[in-house]
Design an enzyme around this catalytic site. Structure first.
Site, PDB file in Angstrom:
ATOM      1  N   LYS A  29       3.633   6.038   0.431  1.00 17.88           N
ATOM      2  CA  LYS A  29       3.129   4.798   1.011  1.00 17.88           C
ATOM      3  C   LYS A  29       3.065   4.958   2.517  1.00 17.88           C
ATOM      4  O   LYS A  29       4.053   5.397   3.121  1.00 17.88           O
ATOM      5  CB  LYS A  29       4.060   3.638   0.635  1.00 17.88           C
ATOM      6  CG  LYS A  29       3.646   2.286   1.189  1.00 17.88           C
ATOM      7  CD  LYS A  29       4.676   1.223   0.812  1.00 17.88           C
ATOM      8  CE  LYS A  29       4.240  -0.140   1.377  1.00 17.88           C
ATOM      9  NZ  LYS A  29       5.239  -1.191   1.084  1.00 17.88           N
TER      10      LYS A  29
ATOM     11  N   LYS B  86       8.063   6.650   2.257  1.00 16.54           N
ATOM     12  CA  LYS B  86       7.499   5.440   2.858  1.00 16.54           C
ATOM     13  C   LYS B  86       7.509   5.633   4.368  1.00 16.54           C
ATOM     14  O   LYS B  86       8.566   5.715   4.998  1.00 16.54           O
ATOM     15  CB  LYS B  86       8.308   4.209   2.473  1.00 16.54           C
ATOM     16  CG  LYS B  86       7.742   2.911   3.040  1.00 16.54           C
ATOM     17  CD  LYS B  86       8.566   1.719   2.574  1.00 16.54           C
ATOM     18  CE  LYS B  86       8.012   0.415   3.122  1.00 16.54           C
ATOM     19  NZ  LYS B  86       8.789  -0.752   2.653  1.00 16.54           N
TER      20      LYS B  86
END
Length: 338
Positions: A257, A202
């Site tokens: 992400k 992320k």
């Protein structure tokens, strides 16, 4: 890889592109509703559906409205919903509300699993929506997020959601060692079937702005950032290391992400590990496309499908996307271009 020595005019690649049937016969990647997870923002109360201004078409939903959304998802063949809370009160420095068994998310999980046991339900494990400062963890006097103390609270949150009946938890905080701690807690509690969907890579991205509005953490975060725990957008070897650690600690699925700006990371991770790998088409990606659609700059249906297909081509097994319902409807109506 060795390719046949094919030369024009004996080889005319356009021959196979001429008709729909032949294009379909040679299609390398396909998209189906089975590839989609639908992220939904949940808020307290009844009969509430509040639009998120920076995400046209996305609404925060009370649990009664959420149940109608879940029913439509099942009709469209989408296998899983992912829940994110909008907490309007009770935020504290230590995020105690994150593991309240009577809280918003455990209540939503119980309602969904009672009404639609066949629908997969995932919850977000993170503290940013519950902290008064908007960070994903507990901070010290300088504002630094404390890794191990945060992990202890994430374990409590994970157990709370698992005991409510959730199928999968999605730790999205990027604390070191949290996957192993959550997995050990699940095993010790006999919750051996609760899956972990790890937000393994992320990035500290500028594409999260609309999401922070949607969950109500933007104002609390203010001008602070998350650079000390989310990943540097410049790094890809580090992403591979993060994924390796999460898999060793017990993750069932790994995710990258944001999505489209990180297609190279998706491909690298899939080629390296050959495990279930997902992407998140995040709020900023969604908002950009919606703005272009509203201004007539891009064709809505074609761009939705093309953007999702890009993740499959890059190696993703599936996608979290706010376009999940739109894409599934298009495919059901036979208007899914790919």
């Amino acid at each position: 890889m060795i390719f046949a020595n094919r030369r024009f005019p004996a080889a005319r690649p356009r021959r196979m592109r001429k008709d729909d049937f032949s294009r379909r016969l040679m299609r390398e990647h396909t998209l189906t509703p089975n590839d989609l997870i639908y992220p939904v923002f949940v808020l307290a109360g009844e009969k509430r559906s509040e639009p998120v201004s920076s995400m046209p078409g996305v609404n925060r939903q009370s649990i009664d409205v959420l149940l109608r959304t879940a029913e439509e998802m099942l009709e469209l063949g989408i296998p899983m919903i992912s829940l994110f809370p909008y907490i309007e009160s009770g935020k504290t420095p230590l995020a105690e509300a994150a593991y309240d068994p009577e809280g918003l998310i455990p209540s939503a999980v119980r309602a969904l699993k009672s009404r639609f046991p066949e629908l997969g339900v995932m919850t977000d494990l993170a503290l940013d929506t519950y902290t008064s400062h908007g960070q994903d963890g507990i901070i010290d006097e300088s504002g630094y997020v404390l890794n191990d103390l945060t992990t202890e609270i994430l374990v409590k949150q994970g157990l709370c959601h698992a005991e409510a009946g959730v199928d999968m938890v999605g730790p999205s905080d990027m604390m070191d060692g949290r996957i192993g701690a959550i997995r050990e807690a699940f095993e010790n509690a006999g919750l051996i079937h609760t899956r972990i969907f790890a937000y393994s890579a992320k990035y500290a991205s500028a594409f999260y702005g609309p999401f922070r509005e949607a969950v109500g953490s933007a104002a609390n975060l203010g001008k602070a950032d998350k650079y000390t725990y989310q990943m540097d957008p410049a790094n890809i070897d580090e992403a591979v290391q993060e994924v390796a650690m999460d898999l060793e600690e017990g993750a069932d699925i790994v995710m990258i992400k944001p999505g489209m700006p990180y297609l190279d990371v998706i491909r690298r991770v899939k080629d390296t590990f050959r495990v279930p790998t997902y992407a998140y088409q995040v709020s900023g990606e969604y908002a950009m496309l919606q703005a272009a659609f509203q201004n007539g700059w891009l064709k809505r249906e074609a761009c939705i499908m093309e953007s999702l297909l890009a993740f499959k081509r890059a190696g993703a097994d599936g996608i979290l996307t706010y376009f999940a319902m739109d894409a599934a409807r298009l495919m059901k109506e036979g208007r899914g271009y790919y």
